[in-house]
Motif scaffolding. Structure first.
Motif, PDB file in Angstrom:
ATOM      1  N   ARG A  22       0.825  -1.208   0.000  1.00 42.13           N
ATOM      2  CA  ARG A  22       0.000   0.000   0.000  1.00 42.13           C
ATOM      3  C   ARG A  22       0.863   1.264   0.000  1.00 42.13           C
ATOM      4  O   ARG A  22       0.429   2.301  -0.473  1.00 42.13           O
ATOM      5  CB  ARG A  22      -0.943  -0.009   1.192  1.00 42.13           C
ATOM      6  CG  ARG A  22      -2.090  -0.967   1.020  1.00 42.13           C
ATOM      7  CD  ARG A  22      -2.990  -1.038   2.248  1.00 42.13           C
ATOM      8  NE  ARG A  22      -4.131  -1.894   2.004  1.00 42.13           N
ATOM      9  CZ  ARG A  22      -4.096  -3.223   2.047  1.00 42.13           C
ATOM     10  NH1 ARG A  22      -2.960  -3.846   2.322  1.00 42.13           N
ATOM     11  NH2 ARG A  22      -5.173  -3.934   1.798  1.00 42.13           N
ATOM     12  N   GLY A  23       2.073   1.186   0.503  1.00 44.37           N
ATOM     13  CA  GLY A  23       2.969   2.332   0.538  1.00 44.37           C
ATOM     14  C   GLY A  23       4.027   2.308  -0.545  1.00 44.37           C
ATOM     15  O   GLY A  23       5.010   3.032  -0.470  1.00 44.37           O
ATOM     16  N   MET A  24       3.845   1.463  -1.558  1.00 40.62           N
ATOM     17  CA  MET A  24       4.855   1.319  -2.610  1.00 40.62           C
ATOM     18  C   MET A  24       4.226   1.385  -3.991  1.00 40.62           C
ATOM     19  O   MET A  24       3.026   1.284  -4.150  1.00 40.62           O
ATOM     20  CB  MET A  24       5.552  -0.033  -2.485  1.00 40.62           C
ATOM     21  CG  MET A  24       6.317  -0.219  -1.231  1.00 40.62           C
ATOM     22  SD  MET A  24       7.049  -1.863  -1.211  1.00 40.62           S
ATOM     23  CE  MET A  24       6.916  -2.214   0.520  1.00 40.62           C
ATOM     24  N   SER A  25       5.076   1.545  -4.971  1.00 37.69           N
ATOM     25  CA  SER A  25       4.710   1.414  -6.377  1.00 37.69           C
ATOM     26  C   SER A  25       5.735   0.508  -7.037  1.00 37.69           C
ATOM     27  O   SER A  25       6.824   0.313  -6.516  1.00 37.69           O
ATOM     28  CB  SER A  25       4.710   2.768  -7.088  1.00 37.69           C
ATOM     29  OG  SER A  25       3.609   3.539  -6.700  1.00 37.69           O
ATOM     30  N   VAL A  26       5.387  -0.018  -8.187  1.00 36.00           N
ATOM     31  CA  VAL A  26       6.336  -0.764  -9.001  1.00 36.00           C
ATOM     32  C   VAL A  26       6.804   0.178 -10.099  1.00 36.00           C
ATOM     33  O   VAL A  26       6.003   0.881 -10.706  1.00 36.00           O
ATOM     34  CB  VAL A  26       5.681  -2.030  -9.603  1.00 36.00           C
ATOM     35  CG1 VAL A  26       6.614  -2.686 -10.604  1.00 36.00           C
ATOM     36  CG2 VAL A  26       5.316  -3.007  -8.503  1.00 36.00           C
ATOM     37  N   VAL A  27       8.108   0.214 -10.341  1.00 36.27           N
ATOM     38  CA  VAL A  27       8.685   1.049 -11.385  1.00 36.27           C
ATOM     39  C   VAL A  27       9.479   0.178 -12.350  1.00 36.27           C
ATOM     40  O   VAL A  27       9.983  -0.872 -11.977  1.00 36.27           O
ATOM     41  CB  VAL A  27       9.592   2.163 -10.808  1.00 36.27           C
ATOM     42  CG1 VAL A  27       8.783   3.137  -9.976  1.00 36.27           C
ATOM     43  CG2 VAL A  27      10.728   1.596  -9.985  1.00 36.27           C
ATOM     44  N   ARG A  28       9.549   0.612 -13.570  1.00 35.30           N
ATOM     45  CA  ARG A  28      10.338  -0.071 -14.593  1.00 35.30           C
ATOM     46  C   ARG A  28      11.623   0.715 -14.779  1.00 35.30           C
ATOM     47  O   ARG A  28      11.609   1.874 -15.173  1.00 35.30           O
ATOM     48  CB  ARG A  28       9.549  -0.127 -15.895  1.00 35.30           C
ATOM     49  CG  ARG A  28      10.213  -0.907 -16.987  1.00 35.30           C
ATOM     50  CD  ARG A  28       9.303  -0.973 -18.186  1.00 35.30           C
ATOM     51  NE  ARG A  28       9.939  -1.647 -19.293  1.00 35.30           N
ATOM     52  CZ  ARG A  28       9.434  -1.698 -20.510  1.00 35.30           C
ATOM     53  NH1 ARG A  28       8.275  -1.130 -20.762  1.00 35.30           N
ATOM     54  NH2 ARG A  28      10.074  -2.322 -21.460  1.00 35.30           N
ATOM     55  N   LEU A  29      12.746   0.105 -14.486  1.00 35.43           N
ATOM     56  CA  LEU A  29      14.029   0.791 -14.527  1.00 35.43           C
ATOM     57  C   LEU A  29      14.526   0.918 -15.958  1.00 35.43           C
ATOM     58  O   LEU A  29      14.553  -0.050 -16.705  1.00 35.43           O
ATOM     59  CB  LEU A  29      15.053   0.031 -13.682  1.00 35.43           C
ATOM     60  CG  LEU A  29      14.662  -0.138 -12.215  1.00 35.43           C
ATOM     61  CD1 LEU A  29      15.631  -1.086 -11.537  1.00 35.43           C
ATOM     62  CD2 LEU A  29      14.609   1.195 -11.510  1.00 35.43           C
TER      63      LEU A  29
END
Length: 122
Positions: A22-29
Motif C-alpha cells: 500500500r505504501g509502494m509502487s512498481v517502477v520499470r528501470l
C-alpha cells in the motif's frame, strides 16, 4: 537472436507509514545515472486480486507514452517480478519475453517469487 536491453522492475517506497505494498509502487528501470526509472505502474484497485492474492498494476500513460520521471535511488527497495495478466487471447508464435512489459496492459505483482517479495507485497 539480437541482444535486448534488460528493463527490470523494482519496488519504490512512496509512503513509509503505509503497510506493505500500500505504501509502494512498481517502477520499470530504464537507466541509472545515479538514479532514474522508466515508467510507473499504478495499482488497479485498493487491495490484492481476490482470485490470485496478488496486486495488479498497469503502466501509467501520459499522452501516448509511458510516464517517465526521475526518482532518488534511496526510494528503491528491491527488484519486483511482474506476471502479465494474459486474458483470453493467444500469444503469437515467435513472441519474445523482452516485449512483455510493452505488450500487456496489466500485470500481477508476484509475491510468490521469494520470501522477501511475499513479505513486501501482501
Amino acid at each position: 537472436m539480437k541482444s535486448r536491453e534488460c528493463r527490470d522492475c523494482a519496488f519504490a517506497v512512496e509512503d513509509q507509514q503505509a503497510q506493505g505494498f500500500r505504501g509502494m509502487s512498481v517502477v520499470r528501470l530504464k537507466m541509472f545515472f545515479s538514479f532514474a526509472h522508466d515508467g510507473w505502474f499504478k495499482k488497479v484497485g485498493r487491495s490484492p486480486d481476490p482470485e490470485t492474492g496478488m496486486w495488479i498494476v498497469e503502466p501509467q500513460i501520459q499522452g501516448n507514452s509511458h510516464l517517465t520521471t526521475i526518482i532518488h535511488l534511496d526510494t528503491l527497495l528491491r527488484g519486483a517480478h511482474l506476471i502479465p495478466v494474459y486474458g483470453t487471447g493467444h500469444i503469437p508464435i515467435g513472441f519474445h519475453h523482452f516485449h512483455s512489459l510493452d505488450a500487456f496492459k496489466s500485470f500481477h505483482v508476484n509475491k510468490y517469487i521469494d520470501h522477501h517479495a511475499n513479505e513486501i507485497a501482501f
